[in-house]
Design a protein around this motif. Sequence first.
Motif, mmCIF file in Angstrom:
data_model
loop_
_atom_site.group_PDB
_atom_site.id
_atom_site.type_symbol
_atom_site.label_atom_id
_atom_site.label_comp_id
_atom_site.label_asym_id
_atom_site.label_seq_id
_atom_site.Cartn_x
_atom_site.Cartn_y
_atom_site.Cartn_z
ATOM 1 N N GLU A 1 29.390 46.162 38.273
ATOM 2 C CA GLU A 1 28.268 46.105 39.211
ATOM 3 C C GLU A 1 28.042 44.735 39.836
ATOM 4 N N HIS A 2 28.461 43.652 39.179
ATOM 5 C CA HIS A 2 28.217 42.323 39.747
ATOM 6 C C HIS A 2 29.464 41.697 40.366
ATOM 7 N N LYS A 3 30.472 42.526 40.682
ATOM 8 C CA LYS A 3 31.727 41.945 41.202
ATOM 9 C C LYS A 3 31.522 41.231 42.537
ATOM 10 N N TYR A 4 30.468 41.580 43.275
ATOM 11 C CA TYR A 4 30.194 40.885 44.533
ATOM 12 C C TYR A 4 29.198 39.757 44.376
ATOM 13 N N ASN A 5 28.815 39.459 43.163
ATOM 14 C CA ASN A 5 27.924 38.315 42.942
ATOM 15 C C ASN A 5 27.915 37.905 41.479
ATOM 16 N N LEU A 6 28.907 37.127 41.079
ATOM 17 C CA LEU A 6 28.970 36.709 39.678
ATOM 18 C C LEU A 6 27.836 35.755 39.321
ATOM 19 N N SER A 7 27.210 35.154 40.334
ATOM 20 C CA SER A 7 26.053 34.290 40.042
ATOM 21 C C SER A 7 24.944 35.072 39.372
ATOM 22 N N ALA A 8 24.862 36.345 39.668
ATOM 23 C CA ALA A 8 23.814 37.182 39.079
ATOM 24 C C ALA A 8 23.939 37.247 37.556
ATOM 25 N N PHE B 1 37.836 27.761 44.988
ATOM 26 C CA PHE B 1 37.039 28.684 44.175
ATOM 27 C C PHE B 1 36.526 28.065 42.879
ATOM 28 N N THR B 2 37.054 26.886 42.536
ATOM 29 C CA THR B 2 36.635 26.229 41.307
ATOM 30 C C THR B 2 35.114 26.032 41.289
ATOM 31 N N GLY B 3 34.460 26.589 40.313
ATOM 32 C CA GLY B 3 33.013 26.441 40.182
ATOM 33 C C GLY B 3 32.216 27.325 41.120
ATOM 34 N N SER B 4 32.908 28.076 41.984
ATOM 35 C CA SER B 4 32.187 28.903 42.945
ATOM 36 C C SER B 4 32.966 30.175 43.275
ATOM 37 N N THR B 5 33.133 30.996 42.269
ATOM 38 C CA THR B 5 33.789 32.290 42.462
ATOM 39 C C THR B 5 32.705 33.360 42.397
ATOM 40 N N ASN B 6 32.051 33.573 43.528
ATOM 41 C CA ASN B 6 30.942 34.537 43.503
ATOM 42 C C ASN B 6 31.421 35.965 43.663
ATOM 43 N N THR B 7 32.407 36.166 44.545
ATOM 44 C CA THR B 7 32.998 37.503 44.673
ATOM 45 C C THR B 7 34.281 37.538 43.848
ATOM 46 N N PHE B 8 34.342 38.477 42.921
ATOM 47 C CA PHE B 8 35.504 38.647 42.039
ATOM 48 C C PHE B 8 35.720 40.158 41.983
ATOM 49 N N ALA B 9 36.438 40.694 42.970
ATOM 50 C CA ALA B 9 36.460 42.143 43.189
ATOM 51 C C ALA B 9 37.857 42.742 43.063
ATOM 52 N N PRO B 10 38.157 43.335 41.908
ATOM 53 C CA PRO B 10 39.449 43.997 41.737
ATOM 54 C C PRO B 10 39.530 45.292 42.550
ATOM 55 N N ASP B 11 40.754 45.647 42.978
ATOM 56 C CA ASP B 11 41.007 46.923 43.640
ATOM 57 C C ASP B 11 40.750 48.078 42.673
ATOM 58 N N GLY B 12 40.912 49.303 43.193
ATOM 59 C CA GLY B 12 40.563 50.484 42.417
ATOM 60 C C GLY B 12 41.633 51.059 41.513
ATOM 61 N N GLU B 13 42.818 50.442 41.433
ATOM 62 C CA GLU B 13 43.846 50.979 40.531
ATOM 63 C C GLU B 13 43.413 50.795 39.077
#
Length: 134
Positions: A99-106, A56-68
């Motif tokens: 809103e960008h948790k599925y695309n941090l590149s955005a 994931f180093t340098g390429s963590t595009n999806t960073f999606a925490p659960d709903g708790e």
Amino acid sequence: MLKLFTILAAAAVATASPITKREPGGLLLCTGANSTGTCQYNVYPLDSCINITTPFTGSTNTFAPDGEAFACYPYAMPCGSICTSPEGCTLGAIDFNYEHKYNLSAVSWAAVASFRCFTKNTITVVEEVRKRSQ
Ligand SMILES: *[C@@H]1O[C@H](CO)[C@@H](O)[C@H](O)[C@H]1NC(C)=O
Ligand SMILES: *[C@@H]1O[C@H](CO)[C@@H](O)[C@H](O)[C@H]1NC(C)=O
Ligand SMILES: *[C@@H]1O[C@H](CO)[C@@H](O)[C@H](O)[C@H]1NC(C)=O
């Protein structure tokens, strides 16, 4: 016989529930956007700095925490480094609703170096409000 089965089933549910109950700190990381590429799901300890590691180093595009009720701060530098940026070296609190948790590149943040997750409380709400009003 049926009664014994019922008791056994109830016991199985009772022992399984502490394991299956979702804890705060559950986070999905993927190299690609929209949960693509290599993914890894873990429940991370709260209030602990976690270094992002291969792949994931340098390429963590999806960073999606659960709903708790928790959020995570992604940092531009590894754990233990001193932040020298006037911007503060974090993107800010990311939670389930980000809103960008599925695309941090955005937001140009796919090069996350470390992160720290924490329980939401009044202090973090104040920080979020302050961040959004800037
Ligand atoms: C990623 O997900 C978003 C939101 O669901 C969707 O609009 C977009 O088309 C998806 N993109 C790709 C390449 O899958
Ligand atoms: C994170 O990485 C940095 C730099 O490689 C290292 O000094 C530090 O000990 C690591 N910390 C943790 C908690 O893994
Ligand atoms: C993620 O964001 C980048 C940069 O804005 C964009 O080029 C890419 O198409 C996006 N990917 C998805 C899957 O939406």
